[in-house]
Design a protein around this motif. Structure first.
Motif, PDB file in Angstrom:
ATOM      1  N   ALA A  64      18.965  64.838 -43.646  1.00 34.39           N
ATOM      2  CA  ALA A  64      17.930  64.130 -44.395  1.00 34.39           C
ATOM      3  C   ALA A  64      18.521  63.119 -45.369  1.00 34.39           C
ATOM      4  O   ALA A  64      18.029  61.985 -45.491  1.00 34.39           O
ATOM      5  CB  ALA A  64      17.066  65.138 -45.154  1.00 34.39           C
ATOM      6  N   THR A 100      17.723  59.110 -46.472  1.00 32.18           N
ATOM      7  CA  THR A 100      16.818  59.124 -47.617  1.00 32.18           C
ATOM      8  C   THR A 100      16.537  57.711 -48.128  1.00 32.18           C
ATOM      9  O   THR A 100      15.383  57.351 -48.392  1.00 32.18           O
ATOM     10  CB  THR A 100      17.399  59.980 -48.750  1.00 32.18           C
ATOM     11  N   VAL A 110      12.668  69.518 -46.773  1.00 29.23           N
ATOM     12  CA  VAL A 110      13.046  68.466 -45.827  1.00 29.23           C
ATOM     13  C   VAL A 110      11.987  68.260 -44.740  1.00 29.23           C
ATOM     14  O   VAL A 110      11.529  67.122 -44.530  1.00 29.23           O
ATOM     15  CB  VAL A 110      14.433  68.757 -45.214  1.00 29.23           C
ATOM     16  N   PHE A 129      12.544  64.620 -39.326  1.00 29.89           N
ATOM     17  CA  PHE A 129      12.327  65.615 -40.376  1.00 29.89           C
ATOM     18  C   PHE A 129      11.741  66.905 -39.805  1.00 29.89           C
ATOM     19  O   PHE A 129      12.136  68.005 -40.208  1.00 29.89           O
ATOM     20  CB  PHE A 129      11.403  65.047 -41.454  1.00 29.89           C
TER      21      PHE A 129
END
Length: 392
Positions: A24, A28, A85, A165
């Motif tokens: 993740a 980001t 997440v 995700f």
């Protein structure tokens, strides 16, 4: 369960968790940008997350020692991370996504001191250097795999972040399953450390040992003079030493070196003690004069040295804390150590970034000076560092 199996089991937990949160974190910035965040706002959100991850341990560390709820805190922290997440895939706005990014980092703050204490018990039975090194090596496999998994899913989904995700929920569930199994099999890992001086049973020190503070001063000094990969990658890309697409490959290679360095120095630590930590300031001082050259070969070698130093920092530096501090104060010690060394690294990265914009000679000179200070701190206390008995 044997202590080695426990160490490997916890390493698998970290491997799976790293797939989740490193996967993740790799996207980001662009994900927040896709929701309308400016560069400044991305910096604020991610910076706030790192602040929670570091400063939060000043709370969770003492809480770990007071409650001795090692497993619940570890489980709660991992749950917060692996839940935050996948929920990013449901975020409909910038602020909800920002809260989840910060929550993921807060989960690390909650679990880290408790996790390190649990690991220190089993590692104490097999050799703390080797135990923490094995954990770090497995951890880095996840750190390497996570971004690659996300990159592959993004390629298949035409840049849609949500499937990536959502897919990270699978290793996230596996984290909790393995963790619960370890908890059920070894509810009290302190039993691995069998050599407990009778005079210490039932006592809880009110202060951290002076040796710990000296060691923290050494760790803070050497991390202050440690160039971050962001600056190294910036140099590689802006000087066009390697194609931009190759920079992640250099990072991946550094992660491999990280794991190998952790295993090697962990093995040495169990045989010659904390003297092996001298490699940290020595190698750190070599990174800038290599990494910031206008030639690809020495620059890449500098990046690989960066990976080697990071491997020692994440394994053997942490292992030494367990040998300096009684187990009943290790939660506090790990919280203070992570916060102190982390803030020093942040300050050092900012300083070196400022100097880089002005003079590469200044970067090399200041790094060498700071690492010399770290060596002097080590030299004045090396007879005590790493020589304390392993106490519970």
């Amino acid at each position: 369960m044997s202590p080695w199996r426990f160490v490997v089991g916890f390493g698998v937990v970290s491997l799976l968790a790293d797939i989740v949160y490193e996967g993740a974190r790799a996207v980001t910035g662009p994900y927040l940008a896709s929701l309308g965040a400016s560069a400044v706002l991305v910096g604020v959100i991610t910076g706030a997350g790192e602040a929670f991850a570091l400063a939060g341990r000043l709370v969770s560390g003492p809480l770990t020692d007071r409650t001795r709820a090692y497993w619940p805190l570890a489980f709660g922290g991992y749950t917060l991370t692996v839940a935050s997440v996948p929920l990013l895939g449901f975020a409909t706005g910038l602020w909800s996504a920002g809260v989840l990014v910060i929550a993921e980092r807060a989960g690390k703050a909650v679990r880290s001191p408790a996790k390190d204490v649990l690991l220190s018990h089993a590692a104490g039975a097999v050799g703390r250097g080797r135990g923490f090194a094995m954990h770090e090596a497995l951890d880095q496999i996840g750190a390497l795999a996570g971004p690659l998994v996300v990159a592959g899913i993004l390629l298949l989904s035409a840049g849609d972040y949500r499937p990536a995700f959502f897919a990270l929920a699978i290793p996230g569930v596996a984290v909790l399953v393995v963790l619960v199994r370890l908890w059920a099999r070894v509810p009290n890992p302190a039993a691995y450390e069998l050599t407990v001086p009778l005079t210490e049973i039932g006592t809880v020190p009110t202060r951290l040992p002076s040796q710990f503070w000296t060691y923290l001063a050494f760790a803070a000094a050497t991390t202050t003079g440690f160039a971050g990969f962001g600056l190294l990658a910036f140099h590689l890309a802006t000087r066009e030493l390697v194609p931009v697409a190759v920079v992640p490959v250099v990072y991946a290679a550094a992660m491999v070196v990280d794991a190998l360095a952790a295993l090697l120095t962990g093995w040495c630590y169990d045989r010659i003690g904390a003297r092996i930590l001298l490699v940290v300031p020595l190698l750190s001082a070599l990174i800038p004069p290599l990494a910031f050259q206008d030639n690809a070969i020495p620059a890449v070698i500098g990046a690989l040295l960066w990976g080697a130093v990071l491997g020692v920092q994440e394994s053997t530096l942490r292992a030494t804390v367990a040998d300096l501090v009684p187990a009943r104060r290790r939660g506090t010690a790990y919280g203070v150590f992570a916060a102190g060394a982390g803030l020093a690294a942040f300050a050092g990265s900012a300083l070196l970034g400022l100097l880089y914009a002005r003079s590469l000679t200044a970067v090399v000179s200041v790094t060498a000076a700071v690492q010399l200070i770290a060596l002097l701190v080590f030299a004045t206390s090396r007879l005590r560092l790493g020589t304390s008995s392993r106490r519970v």
